[in-house]
Design a protein around this motif. Structure first.
Motif, PDB file in Angstrom:
ATOM      1  N   THR A 175     -11.866  44.220  17.575  1.00 37.53           N
ATOM      2  CA  THR A 175     -10.881  44.114  18.657  1.00 37.53           C
ATOM      3  C   THR A 175     -10.267  42.714  18.748  1.00 37.53           C
ATOM      4  O   THR A 175      -9.243  42.536  19.402  1.00 37.53           O
ATOM      5  CB  THR A 175     -11.509  44.476  20.015  1.00 37.53           C
ATOM      6  OG1 THR A 175     -12.538  43.524  20.332  1.00 37.53           O
ATOM      7  CG2 THR A 175     -12.115  45.872  19.963  1.00 37.53           C
ATOM      8  N   GLU A 176     -10.883  41.740  18.083  1.00 38.57           N
ATOM      9  CA  GLU A 176     -10.385  40.372  18.133  1.00 38.57           C
ATOM     10  C   GLU A 176      -9.388  40.067  17.014  1.00 38.57           C
ATOM     11  O   GLU A 176      -8.842  38.965  16.963  1.00 38.57           O
ATOM     12  CB  GLU A 176     -11.548  39.389  18.052  1.00 38.57           C
ATOM     13  CG  GLU A 176     -12.506  39.464  19.239  1.00 38.57           C
ATOM     14  CD  GLU A 176     -13.630  38.458  19.127  1.00 38.57           C
ATOM     15  OE1 GLU A 176     -13.693  37.750  18.086  1.00 38.57           O
ATOM     16  OE2 GLU A 176     -14.452  38.379  20.055  1.00 38.57           O
ATOM     17  N   PHE A 177      -9.165  41.045  16.118  1.00 37.78           N
ATOM     18  CA  PHE A 177      -8.321  40.800  14.953  1.00 37.78           C
ATOM     19  C   PHE A 177      -7.217  41.855  14.864  1.00 37.78           C
ATOM     20  O   PHE A 177      -7.335  42.967  15.396  1.00 37.78           O
ATOM     21  CB  PHE A 177      -9.162  40.824  13.674  1.00 37.78           C
ATOM     22  CG  PHE A 177     -10.216  39.750  13.634  1.00 37.78           C
ATOM     23  CD1 PHE A 177      -9.926  38.498  13.112  1.00 37.78           C
ATOM     24  CD2 PHE A 177     -11.485  39.983  14.142  1.00 37.78           C
ATOM     25  CE1 PHE A 177     -10.889  37.501  13.085  1.00 37.78           C
ATOM     26  CE2 PHE A 177     -12.457  38.992  14.119  1.00 37.78           C
ATOM     27  CZ  PHE A 177     -12.155  37.750  13.584  1.00 37.78           C
ATOM     28  N   ARG A 178      -6.146  41.474  14.162  1.00 37.84           N
ATOM     29  CA  ARG A 178      -5.038  42.409  13.989  1.00 37.84           C
ATOM     30  C   ARG A 178      -5.421  43.549  13.063  1.00 37.84           C
ATOM     31  O   ARG A 178      -5.044  44.706  13.274  1.00 37.84           O
ATOM     32  CB  ARG A 178      -3.806  41.677  13.443  1.00 37.84           C
ATOM     33  CG  ARG A 178      -2.580  42.582  13.331  1.00 37.84           C
ATOM     34  CD  ARG A 178      -1.348  41.822  12.939  1.00 37.84           C
ATOM     35  NE  ARG A 178      -1.359  41.430  11.533  1.00 37.84           N
ATOM     36  CZ  ARG A 178      -0.294  40.921  10.911  1.00 37.84           C
ATOM     37  NH1 ARG A 178       0.825  40.715  11.572  1.00 37.84           N
ATOM     38  NH2 ARG A 178      -0.372  40.587   9.634  1.00 37.84           N
ATOM     39  N   GLU A 179      -6.159  43.237  12.007  1.00 36.51           N
ATOM     40  CA  GLU A 179      -6.576  44.250  11.035  1.00 36.51           C
ATOM     41  C   GLU A 179      -7.876  43.819  10.386  1.00 36.51           C
ATOM     42  O   GLU A 179      -8.096  42.639  10.132  1.00 36.51           O
ATOM     43  CB  GLU A 179      -5.501  44.447   9.952  1.00 36.51           C
ATOM     44  CG  GLU A 179      -5.837  45.532   8.955  1.00 36.51           C
ATOM     45  CD  GLU A 179      -4.777  45.708   7.882  1.00 36.51           C
ATOM     46  OE1 GLU A 179      -4.753  46.773   7.252  1.00 36.51           O
ATOM     47  OE2 GLU A 179      -3.973  44.771   7.678  1.00 36.51           O
ATOM     48  N   VAL A 180      -8.735  44.793  10.121  1.00 38.36           N
ATOM     49  CA  VAL A 180      -9.987  44.538   9.411  1.00 38.36           C
ATOM     50  C   VAL A 180     -10.026  45.453   8.194  1.00 38.36           C
ATOM     51  O   VAL A 180      -9.854  46.672   8.312  1.00 38.36           O
ATOM     52  CB  VAL A 180     -11.214  44.792  10.308  1.00 38.36           C
ATOM     53  CG1 VAL A 180     -12.503  44.633   9.494  1.00 38.36           C
ATOM     54  CG2 VAL A 180     -11.221  43.830  11.495  1.00 38.36           C
ATOM     55  N   VAL A 181     -10.233  44.865   7.032  1.00 42.03           N
ATOM     56  CA  VAL A 181     -10.271  45.598   5.773  1.00 42.03           C
ATOM     57  C   VAL A 181     -11.630  45.394   5.126  1.00 42.03           C
ATOM     58  O   VAL A 181     -12.135  44.268   5.062  1.00 42.03           O
ATOM     59  CB  VAL A 181      -9.160  45.108   4.814  1.00 42.03           C
ATOM     60  CG1 VAL A 181      -9.293  45.769   3.454  1.00 42.03           C
ATOM     61  CG2 VAL A 181      -7.789  45.370   5.412  1.00 42.03           C
ATOM     62  N   PRO A 210       9.801  34.490   9.843  1.00 43.30           N
ATOM     63  CA  PRO A 210       9.276  34.284   8.481  1.00 43.30           C
ATOM     64  C   PRO A 210       8.381  33.063   8.345  1.00 43.30           C
ATOM     65  O   PRO A 210       7.653  32.931   7.361  1.00 43.30           O
ATOM     66  CB  PRO A 210      10.549  34.132   7.630  1.00 43.30           C
ATOM     67  CG  PRO A 210      11.608  33.711   8.608  1.00 43.30           C
ATOM     68  CD  PRO A 210      11.265  34.383   9.900  1.00 43.30           C
ATOM     69  N   GLU A 211       8.436  32.150   9.312  1.00 40.92           N
ATOM     70  CA  GLU A 211       7.620  30.943   9.238  1.00 40.92           C
ATOM     71  C   GLU A 211       6.253  31.125   9.898  1.00 40.92           C
ATOM     72  O   GLU A 211       5.449  30.193   9.951  1.00 40.92           O
ATOM     73  CB  GLU A 211       8.354  29.778   9.922  1.00 40.92           C
ATOM     74  CG  GLU A 211       9.707  29.465   9.333  1.00 40.92           C
ATOM     75  CD  GLU A 211       9.623  29.136   7.850  1.00 40.92           C
ATOM     76  OE1 GLU A 211       8.671  28.435   7.440  1.00 40.92           O
ATOM     77  OE2 GLU A 211      10.499  29.592   7.096  1.00 40.92           O
ATOM     78  N   ALA A 212       5.969  32.319  10.410  1.00 38.89           N
ATOM     79  CA  ALA A 212       4.692  32.565  11.080  1.00 38.89           C
ATOM     80  C   ALA A 212       3.534  32.430  10.095  1.00 38.89           C
ATOM     81  O   ALA A 212       3.615  32.890   8.953  1.00 38.89           O
ATOM     82  CB  ALA A 212       4.697  33.951  11.710  1.00 38.89           C
ATOM     83  N   ASP A 213       2.480  31.788  10.530  1.00 34.98           N
ATOM     84  CA  ASP A 213       1.292  31.619   9.707  1.00 34.98           C
ATOM     85  C   ASP A 213       0.315  32.747   9.989  1.00 34.98           C
ATOM     86  O   ASP A 213       0.096  33.133  11.138  1.00 34.98           O
ATOM     87  CB  ASP A 213       0.610  30.277  10.002  1.00 34.98           C
ATOM     88  CG  ASP A 213       1.456  29.097   9.551  1.00 34.98           C
ATOM     89  OD1 ASP A 213       2.168  29.253   8.543  1.00 34.98           O
ATOM     90  OD2 ASP A 213       1.395  28.042  10.210  1.00 34.98           O
ATOM     91  N   VAL A 214      -0.297  33.274   8.915  1.00 32.12           N
ATOM     92  CA  VAL A 214      -1.307  34.317   9.042  1.00 32.12           C
ATOM     93  C   VAL A 214      -2.599  33.804   8.435  1.00 32.12           C
ATOM     94  O   VAL A 214      -2.611  33.323   7.297  1.00 32.12           O
ATOM     95  CB  VAL A 214      -0.873  35.623   8.338  1.00 32.12           C
ATOM     96  CG1 VAL A 214      -1.993  36.653   8.422  1.00 32.12           C
ATOM     97  CG2 VAL A 214       0.396  36.171   8.960  1.00 32.12           C
ATOM     98  N   SER A 215      -3.668  33.882   9.185  1.00 30.06           N
ATOM     99  CA  SER A 215      -4.970  33.465   8.675  1.00 30.06           C
ATOM    100  C   SER A 215      -5.932  34.641   8.734  1.00 30.06           C
ATOM    101  O   SER A 215      -5.695  35.610   9.463  1.00 30.06           O
ATOM    102  CB  SER A 215      -5.526  32.291   9.502  1.00 30.06           C
ATOM    103  OG  SER A 215      -5.721  32.684  10.855  1.00 30.06           O
ATOM    104  N   ALA A 216      -6.987  34.563   7.968  1.00 28.30           N
ATOM    105  CA  ALA A 216      -7.952  35.654   7.919  1.00 28.30           C
ATOM    106  C   ALA A 216      -9.354  35.100   7.712  1.00 28.30           C
ATOM    107  O   ALA A 216      -9.537  34.029   7.121  1.00 28.30           O
ATOM    108  CB  ALA A 216      -7.602  36.633   6.806  1.00 28.30           C
TER     109      ALA A 216
END
Length: 224
Positions: A175-181, A210-216
């Motif tokens: 629930t704390e993340f956008r997606e879990v794989v 487009p400049e948004a940063d995505v971290s995982a």
């Protein structure tokens, strides 16, 4: 974010599995994403490939059940059983180091990195994957990447919404993340199986456009 897993491909697996590893290893050598250019040629089950063996010979050495101890990252252990089924399709893959445009004068081409891009067979097969404790009891298609007659590697993204086993993601709070794989990667040899079940939890993007940063956040589920 790119996470190295089994395979030496930058495209799809070309078989029943739609999930090819974006980079990783083949023949025991680490390979970066996009480091290899590949030419694929469909071959018959009994055609002797340039590697000196046929798809049928390779699968004969790799099919059937193999079991191994599995250790859960959160503690505890069980036994995992993996079984490759009958051949669906086969390809010979000629792999060479990718060329990239040099940023220097003249834009000369150079190799992307010093990588061992090994020629190999791709064998599309069904795979049964289960654990004795019932956490996994799955069947799906994979593409075995075979560089020698008695060794093949595979990668599969696990559909968490279609699990037959009882596994649930508890290594992180989904629930704390956008997606879990969660993904399965492994190696079959003439007498054994080994591998890893691992995951990636993707955070919501920081910023917009487009400049948004995505971290995982990577996490381990089990090793066998």
């Amino acid at each position: 974010m790119s996470v190295g897993l089994w395979g030496c491909v930058s495209g799809d697996g070309g078989g029943p599995s739609d999930d090819a590893a974006p980079g990783g290893q083949i023949g025991g050598v680490q390979v970066a994403e996009g480091a290899c250019d590949e030419e694929k040629e469909d071959i018959g089950a009994d055609d002797v490939s340039p590697l000196g063996f046929s798809a049928r010979e390779a699968l004969s050495a790799l099919s059937g059940e193999r079991s191994a101890p599995l250790t859960w990252a959160k503690g505890g252990s069980t036994t995992v059983t993996v079984a490759a089924g009958e051949l669906v399709a086969a390809r010979f893959v000629r792999s060479t180091q990718a060329k990239v445009a040099n940023s220097g004068p003249g834009g000369a081409e150079s190799t992307a990195i010093a990588a061992d891009c090994a020629d190999h067979l791709q064998l599309d097969v069904p795979l049964a994957f289960s654990t004795e404790d019932g956490a996994f009891d799955e069947a799906f298609g994979v593409t075995l990447r075979v560089w020698q007659v008695d060794a093949g590697r595979f990668f599969r993204r696990i559909d968490l919404d279609a699990l037959q086993g009882s596994y649930e993601v508890t290594e992180v709070d989904p629930t704390e993340f956008r997606e879990v794989v969660v993904s399965l990667s492994g190696e079959l040899t003439g007498s054994a199986v080994s591998g890893t079940i691992s995951g990636i939890a993707e955070n919501p993007p920081s910023g917009t456009g487009p400049e948004a940063d995505v971290s995982a956040r990577p996490f381990n589920v089990a090793d066998f």
